[in-house]
Design a protein around this motif. Sequence first.
Motif, PDB file in Angstrom:
ATOM      1  N   THR A 881       0.547  -0.969  -0.422  1.00 46.18           N
ATOM      2  CA  THR A 881      -0.369   0.095   0.116  1.00 46.18           C
ATOM      3  C   THR A 881       1.177   0.959   0.133  1.00 46.18           C
ATOM      4  O   THR A 881       1.666   1.449   0.225  1.00 46.18           O
ATOM      5  CB  THR A 881      -1.177   0.033   0.994  1.00 46.18           C
ATOM      6  OG1 THR A 881       0.227   0.274   2.159  1.00 46.18           O
ATOM      7  CG2 THR A 881      -1.741  -0.711   1.551  1.00 46.18           C
ATOM      8  N   ASP A 882       0.023   2.624  -0.044  1.00 48.01           N
ATOM      9  CA  ASP A 882       0.803   3.651   0.319  1.00 48.01           C
ATOM     10  C   ASP A 882       0.665   3.883   1.266  1.00 48.01           C
ATOM     11  O   ASP A 882       0.205   3.204   1.748  1.00 48.01           O
ATOM     12  CB  ASP A 882       0.272   4.826  -0.909  1.00 48.01           C
ATOM     13  CG  ASP A 882       0.969   5.870  -1.031  1.00 48.01           C
ATOM     14  OD1 ASP A 882       2.429   6.218   0.008  1.00 48.01           O
ATOM     15  OD2 ASP A 882       1.428   6.414  -2.086  1.00 48.01           O
ATOM     16  N   TYR A 883       1.797   4.389   1.773  1.00 45.19           N
ATOM     17  CA  TYR A 883       1.907   5.028   3.705  1.00 45.19           C
ATOM     18  C   TYR A 883       0.602   4.735   4.392  1.00 45.19           C
ATOM     19  O   TYR A 883      -0.675   6.034   4.063  1.00 45.19           O
ATOM     20  CB  TYR A 883       2.585   6.061   3.979  1.00 45.19           C
ATOM     21  CG  TYR A 883       3.385   6.228   5.554  1.00 45.19           C
ATOM     22  CD1 TYR A 883       3.840   5.151   5.466  1.00 45.19           C
ATOM     23  CD2 TYR A 883       2.562   7.003   6.684  1.00 45.19           C
ATOM     24  CE1 TYR A 883       4.897   5.700   7.025  1.00 45.19           C
ATOM     25  CE2 TYR A 883       3.068   6.583   7.843  1.00 45.19           C
ATOM     26  CZ  TYR A 883       4.148   6.276   8.029  1.00 45.19           C
ATOM     27  OH  TYR A 883       4.309   5.952   9.627  1.00 45.19           O
ATOM     28  N   ASN A 884      -0.219   4.022   5.107  1.00 49.33           N
ATOM     29  CA  ASN A 884      -1.354   3.521   5.630  1.00 49.33           C
ATOM     30  C   ASN A 884      -1.622   4.153   6.918  1.00 49.33           C
ATOM     31  O   ASN A 884      -1.652   3.346   7.906  1.00 49.33           O
ATOM     32  CB  ASN A 884      -1.799   2.462   5.449  1.00 49.33           C
ATOM     33  CG  ASN A 884      -3.546   1.706   6.294  1.00 49.33           C
ATOM     34  OD1 ASN A 884      -4.232   2.696   5.786  1.00 49.33           O
ATOM     35  ND2 ASN A 884      -3.459   0.792   4.972  1.00 49.33           N
ATOM     36  N   THR A 885      -1.892   5.410   7.061  1.00 42.03           N
ATOM     37  CA  THR A 885      -2.616   5.719   8.456  1.00 42.03           C
ATOM     38  C   THR A 885      -4.019   6.336   7.915  1.00 42.03           C
ATOM     39  O   THR A 885      -4.744   7.382   9.183  1.00 42.03           O
ATOM     40  CB  THR A 885      -1.839   7.277   8.835  1.00 42.03           C
ATOM     41  OG1 THR A 885      -1.667   8.382   7.999  1.00 42.03           O
ATOM     42  CG2 THR A 885      -0.354   7.008   8.745  1.00 42.03           C
ATOM     43  N   HIS A 886      -4.874   5.269   7.475  1.00 46.18           N
ATOM     44  CA  HIS A 886      -5.942   5.397   7.051  1.00 46.18           C
ATOM     45  C   HIS A 886      -6.904   4.823   6.984  1.00 46.18           C
ATOM     46  O   HIS A 886      -7.616   3.788   5.921  1.00 46.18           O
ATOM     47  CB  HIS A 886      -6.776   6.280   5.541  1.00 46.18           C
ATOM     48  CG  HIS A 886      -5.846   7.678   6.149  1.00 46.18           C
ATOM     49  ND1 HIS A 886      -6.232   8.876   6.074  1.00 46.18           N
ATOM     50  CD2 HIS A 886      -4.437   8.065   5.424  1.00 46.18           C
ATOM     51  CE1 HIS A 886      -5.158   9.640   6.050  1.00 46.18           C
ATOM     52  NE2 HIS A 886      -3.983   9.527   4.980  1.00 46.18           N
ATOM     53  N   PRO A 887      -6.642   3.614   8.412  1.00 47.90           N
ATOM     54  CA  PRO A 887      -7.312   2.873   8.396  1.00 47.90           C
ATOM     55  C   PRO A 887      -9.169   2.148   7.840  1.00 47.90           C
ATOM     56  O   PRO A 887      -9.190   1.269   7.753  1.00 47.90           O
ATOM     57  CB  PRO A 887      -7.276   1.916   9.833  1.00 47.90           C
ATOM     58  CG  PRO A 887      -7.029   3.510  10.457  1.00 47.90           C
ATOM     59  CD  PRO A 887      -6.131   3.880   9.682  1.00 47.90           C
ATOM     60  N   GLU A 888      -9.188   3.444   8.352  1.00 46.83           N
ATOM     61  CA  GLU A 888     -10.863   3.743   7.851  1.00 46.83           C
ATOM     62  C   GLU A 888     -11.365   3.644   6.645  1.00 46.83           C
ATOM     63  O   GLU A 888     -12.710   3.128   6.156  1.00 46.83           O
ATOM     64  CB  GLU A 888     -11.170   5.316   8.463  1.00 46.83           C
ATOM     65  CG  GLU A 888     -10.617   6.344   7.125  1.00 46.83           C
ATOM     66  CD  GLU A 888      -9.438   7.045   7.710  1.00 46.83           C
ATOM     67  OE1 GLU A 888      -9.174   8.206   7.125  1.00 46.83           O
ATOM     68  OE2 GLU A 888      -8.815   6.608   8.400  1.00 46.83           O
ATOM     69  N   TYR A 889     -10.452   3.509   5.617  1.00 50.95           N
ATOM     70  CA  TYR A 889     -10.887   3.029   4.011  1.00 50.95           C
ATOM     71  C   TYR A 889      -9.578   2.424   3.541  1.00 50.95           C
ATOM     72  O   TYR A 889     -10.000   1.455   2.812  1.00 50.95           O
ATOM     73  CB  TYR A 889     -11.135   4.860   2.910  1.00 50.95           C
ATOM     74  CG  TYR A 889      -9.793   5.107   2.643  1.00 50.95           C
ATOM     75  CD1 TYR A 889      -9.968   4.734   1.383  1.00 50.95           C
ATOM     76  CD2 TYR A 889      -9.517   6.047   3.185  1.00 50.95           C
ATOM     77  CE1 TYR A 889      -8.129   5.976   0.779  1.00 50.95           C
ATOM     78  CE2 TYR A 889      -8.477   6.541   2.312  1.00 50.95           C
ATOM     79  CZ  TYR A 889      -7.709   6.393   1.546  1.00 50.95           C
ATOM     80  OH  TYR A 889      -6.599   6.863   0.975  1.00 50.95           O
ATOM     81  N   MET A 890      -8.010   2.388   4.569  1.00 49.74           N
ATOM     82  CA  MET A 890      -6.986   1.215   3.770  1.00 49.74           C
ATOM     83  C   MET A 890      -7.320   0.146   4.388  1.00 49.74           C
ATOM     84  O   MET A 890      -6.502  -0.020   5.452  1.00 49.74           O
ATOM     85  CB  MET A 890      -5.736   1.864   3.829  1.00 49.74           C
ATOM     86  CG  MET A 890      -5.999   3.227   2.515  1.00 49.74           C
ATOM     87  SD  MET A 890      -4.737   4.492   2.973  1.00 49.74           S
ATOM     88  CE  MET A 890      -3.337   3.425   2.042  1.00 49.74           C
ATOM     89  N   ASP A 891      -8.478  -0.780   4.160  1.00 54.09           N
ATOM     90  CA  ASP A 891      -8.479  -1.474   5.505  1.00 54.09           C
ATOM     91  C   ASP A 891      -7.651  -2.979   4.862  1.00 54.09           C
ATOM     92  O   ASP A 891      -7.575  -3.744   3.919  1.00 54.09           O
ATOM     93  CB  ASP A 891      -9.966  -2.590   5.573  1.00 54.09           C
ATOM     94  CG  ASP A 891     -10.660  -3.109   5.993  1.00 54.09           C
ATOM     95  OD1 ASP A 891     -10.180  -4.421   5.588  1.00 54.09           O
ATOM     96  OD2 ASP A 891     -10.536  -2.796   6.981  1.00 54.09           O
TER      97      ASP A 891
END
Length: 997
Positions: A881-891
Amino acid sequence: MKKKSKFGYVLKHSKGFFITSLSLIVLFGAADICALGVPFLENTLNTVFGDDRRVVVSGEASKATKYFTPDEGITDKASALANANAVNERVGEEGMVLLKNDGALPLRSGAKVSVYGMNQNNIVYSGSGSSSKSSDKNIDLFKSLDNASISYNPTLKSFYDKKKQSGKGRPASPTFGDIIDGFATGELALSEYNGSSPSGYAGDYKDAALVVFSRIGGEGYDLPRTMKNTEGANADDHYLRLDNNEKALLEDLCSTSSPFTNVIVLINSGTSMELDFLQDAKYNGKLKGALWMGDPGGTGLNALGKILTGEVTPSGHLTDTYVKDFLTIPSVQNFSTNNRTDGDRYTVDGVNTNYYFVDYEEGIYVGYKYYETRGFTDGEDWYNQNVVYPFGYGLSYASFDWKVKSVTIDGQELPDTLTSADLDKTITLTVDVTNTSSQYSGKDVVQLYGHAPYLKGGIEKSQVALLDFAKTELLAPKETGTVSVSATLRDLASYDYNDLNQNGHKGYELDEGEYAFYLGTNAHTSWKSPSYQKTFSLGEKINIDTDEATGKTVENKFDDVSSHIQTYLSRNAWEGTFPTTPNDEDRSISQELIDSFSVDSYIGKGATLDKGKPWYSNKAPRQQIVPLAEDKIKVKLYDLIGKSYDDTAWSSLLNQLTVKQLCYLIGTGNFNTAAIEAIDKPKTIDPDGPSGFTNFMSAIDSTAVVYDTAFYACESLIGATYNKALAKDIGNAIGNEGLIGNARGDQRPYSGWYAPAVNIHRTPFSGRNWEYYSEDGTFNGLMAAETVKGAREKGIYTFVKHFALNDQETHRDSMGLCTWANEQSIREIYLKPFEYTVKEGKTTAMMSSFNRIGSVWAGGNYNLLTGILRNEWGFRGTVITDYNTHPEYMDPDQMIRAGGSLNLIQDMQPSSSGARYNASHRLALRNAAHDILYTVANSCAMNGYDASVKHGYAPAYWKIVLYCLNGAAVIGLVLFGFFSIRSSLKKYKKETTEDKE
């Protein structure tokens, strides 16, 4: 009198010790638990302060197998860096583009020049952001002039230096997520020149005025299309035009009273600028030269002086179409915020949502594909009114003549008519290039364009499409060299996503009719006045149903995305279909569409989880619960080096691992992949980025594992070289640096590289254009594939990024920017560079993107990651993934189901239990781990791993410091307790003695 209790007395009088001890134990215990027991924090600290160190447990590392080795002469950090810097200087020599030369260049020997512009001492060496690099060892403009024996005006330089020291000049770069209403260039107003005019500073240094104009871009923001509240600019201007101060400076230097007769503009920008001023008559014929020099990295600027003096003949060519008014570009009508607050934000019933969008209404008509096609339909006058420099344009001090030696198909002369049997045969044009000049050696670029017949109302087609290019070796005056360019008939096919020609077929097609190959010096001359053209006819319509590499069926994957936009730009009606900037009606969507953006909507939930989905499985694979003992491990990762992805031995290896191990491996991909010591899987070092190996999170240079690495030029300058061999040399140089790796530490190589970046310059305003090669997908693919090859030959896996349609920075990660486009443009433009890196470059790694393609996050999009990338193209390896600080949609659960492999974050693991943990999920876990292990097994990370040696890991230095602090705290508490209790006992003894008396 009752006797005092000794224990109670000591407890009472040592209260301070016990309270302090308890507090410190709680404090240090909590710190230890967080730092060492919480993977996210531990991995963050590892990245910032230095990682666990690989050590040899048994055997001799020096005698273990080295599967990849550096080039001869590359033995340490210094030699690897010197080699890389030399390669980067060649990029400057071959990439800088001579735009204008009315006899001003090259300068005479010993020329005395005056350098103007506040950015002369603040050169943009690369963009900003996580992939940027900086160095105090950069070769600056004045060092370049010194090296070329060009004398520069010291009084003028001192003037600008003092202005910079006083706080004048370009401000600090914007930061991630900024939306900019204007950004100052930093140029001085004429009133700042201490009562004089700029030209009044010339003195004896008037052979030429060199004028530096700089523009910067970076990750997380796009370039402003307004200059509101910006000093020296008009509000309705944009950042890529000259501002008022720059215009005034140029007008002064070119005035009739100016002592200069040669004014030369130096464009220091990784993206294109509006350069129609170079053709303006108001400069009295004094503006005689212009050179685009991009962002040159650490050593690339040394080429400038060589080019100015003629030691090097410029051979760079533009990778973008330079137009007169950027605000009239079709794609600019739908970009970023659309120049209004919330102009790209979705609403439901008039209320703002948390979702943003961008509509690619221009379809395939991006860059030269629009301007050359409309120039063909609307005429040369229209073209000249709109285009300053065409795609592929570049001047030279030398002159060249081309003669086509042969045009063959699979070695035989190309006939006048081709059929479906010729679909994948290689058509080669071999060209003799002669340097006809009498004075200058130089290199030339032969560009091959293809033309397919357009049927009115049928599939959209550009007038020409770039197919290939080749650069000559250095040719001395009167010397001839030979180059070849090639393509296949398939390369001329167009993608009909909606059966526009109503022939009952959707997919790639070749219409019946007359086709052409053009050889040109740029996109415009290719068809308007080609150096050579070869026409041939296709006597039948060809529908293409399978991929040439895999034989798998090619079919629509994005019908829902294509149909979202009602009208796409068409050459059949330019005005009636021209893109419009979204209004409030365009922003308004239904709650139903909003609901479709959720993870649960995509993968299902409860009883609907995975049912009917292409990844569904009702058979869970075998997986261990408890890690196997060392003596039960039968297959090690080094046993699988060189094995195909489908080899049965992979199943044996994966059977040995636990679900917990799989989840940790998948969920902790923060510039590394985790170690699994039981199978001798090393922990890897996988740095950013397109400017060379870097780690923006490192805090202490002395403990950083990524250090002393080359600072490469921006990709747009690399692209401008039009030299595929040089692109491969960059990959090779990266590979050599990677093999040396962490030489001062644990000797681990840098085995992964978050690059090259291959998105396109959809508009000039993308903040990250400096990281991407060009406006053309095929061009990007041809260059990137060579870089991938060069790195792969040294065992470096390249995370080609950002897959896909990541062509703007604004709101890219705001719940995932919803990107809408038709499948023709998606396949012909935006996926094309990635396709080249898979099929030609053989990359084993890919990075997905923040944005959504339509409603589905790219990093969790099955049609993208599995349907096209893995199934159609045959990709085998890791998708991070790209840098994943967005678990709300990058699940991560969605990611692995879709075909993703690795989460770029310190710790965000897929589920190992709960509502989503079923057979489909367990199979996805196994597949993702398989991807990662396959990538690492075939890389230089395995250097030193075989049956003769066993590796382990010693604690990182920050952990040792923590252990020492713990130890010191324990010793301190013991001493504190000892003296506190002893003191209490003395008091007790004294008081009890007194009581007896």
